[in-house]
Design an enzyme around this catalytic site. Sequence first.
Site, mmCIF file in Angstrom:
data_model
loop_
_atom_site.group_PDB
_atom_site.id
_atom_site.type_symbol
_atom_site.label_atom_id
_atom_site.label_comp_id
_atom_site.label_asym_id
_atom_site.label_seq_id
_atom_site.Cartn_x
_atom_site.Cartn_y
_atom_site.Cartn_z
ATOM 1 N N LYS A 83 0.865 -1.187 0.000
ATOM 2 C CA LYS A 83 0.000 0.000 0.000
ATOM 3 C C LYS A 83 0.901 1.236 0.000
ATOM 4 O O LYS A 83 1.717 1.413 0.902
ATOM 5 C CB LYS A 83 -0.878 0.012 1.256
ATOM 6 C CG LYS A 83 -1.811 -1.176 1.360
ATOM 7 C CD LYS A 83 -2.506 -1.206 2.711
ATOM 8 C CE LYS A 83 -3.523 -0.088 2.842
ATOM 9 N NZ LYS A 83 -4.228 -0.177 4.155
HETATM 10 C C1 E4P Z 1 -7.440 0.808 4.740
HETATM 11 O O1 E4P Z 1 -6.898 -0.181 4.308
HETATM 12 C C2 E4P Z 1 -7.197 1.390 6.083
HETATM 13 O O2 E4P Z 1 -6.528 0.451 6.889
HETATM 14 C C3 E4P Z 1 -8.406 1.747 6.862
HETATM 15 O O3 E4P Z 1 -9.620 1.353 6.298
HETATM 16 C C4 E4P Z 1 -8.331 3.061 7.570
HETATM 17 O O4 E4P Z 1 -9.536 3.321 8.216
HETATM 18 P P1 E4P Z 1 -9.722 4.169 9.549
HETATM 19 O O5 E4P Z 1 -10.276 5.485 9.149
HETATM 20 O O6 E4P Z 1 -10.703 3.383 10.357
HETATM 21 O O7 E4P Z 1 -8.377 4.257 10.220
#
Ligand code: E4P
Length: 223
Positions: A83
């Site tokens: 990512k």
């Molecule tokens: C995506 O892969 C992220 O890990 C995630 O969905 C971030 O979300 P949050 O806003 O709950 O931290």
Amino acid sequence: MRLYLDTADLGQIREMARLGVLDGVTTNPAIVAGTEKSYRNAVEDIAEVVDGPVFAQVIAADADEMVREARGYQEWAADVVAKIPATRAGFEALSRLRTGGIPAGTTVVFSVEQAVLAAKNDASFVAPYVGRLDDAGSDGVETVRRMQEIYDTYGFETELLAASIRNTTQAVALYEAGVDAVTMSPEVLEAHIPHPKTDEGVAGFEAAWGDRGSPLDERGDSS
Ligand code: E4P
């Protein structure tokens, strides 16, 4: 539609995998930091319990180091997708990774413009943050819907992976928008299961059946 679990909690991953609906697991640095394991151990452990990709985010802020990390993650398990945040350095790193055949996509995405750059860069996925868009006064689901429309128009193959989903209302709106993939916490996935009328219906059938026991243990009736 693919469904990923956004967690590093092995117990919850195993539990949800038993339901037969998981296509993989997404993580981010905050999730991994919460495990108090090394990054490598956290990813290796998840890869052992899930059948599908493990998404692991790079930590570095500069392109060279992002590329080095993303390449290194490939050594940790068979199916790791890097990512890469949607920054200038991130898009440069993504371009180099994709040229080198390393599975990588774009995360921490907050605009349609970023999603277009990711798709032009052949990102394997793009992850718009629905809940955080709402927090920022935007409409997260509507932003994803516009991305999906543009991707469909141009035939982009990048997987539109809606992230930061806070509740089932958002999840259902994303399904209605025809999103390619979603990632959610075990809590939001768990909330997909119960319905009071299901509980009521099951209780009614149990009462009607009474103490007859399992149908497999009933004595045969030859008449
Ligand atoms: C995506 O892969 C992220 O890990 C995630 O969905 C971030 O979300 P949050 O806003 O709950 O931290």
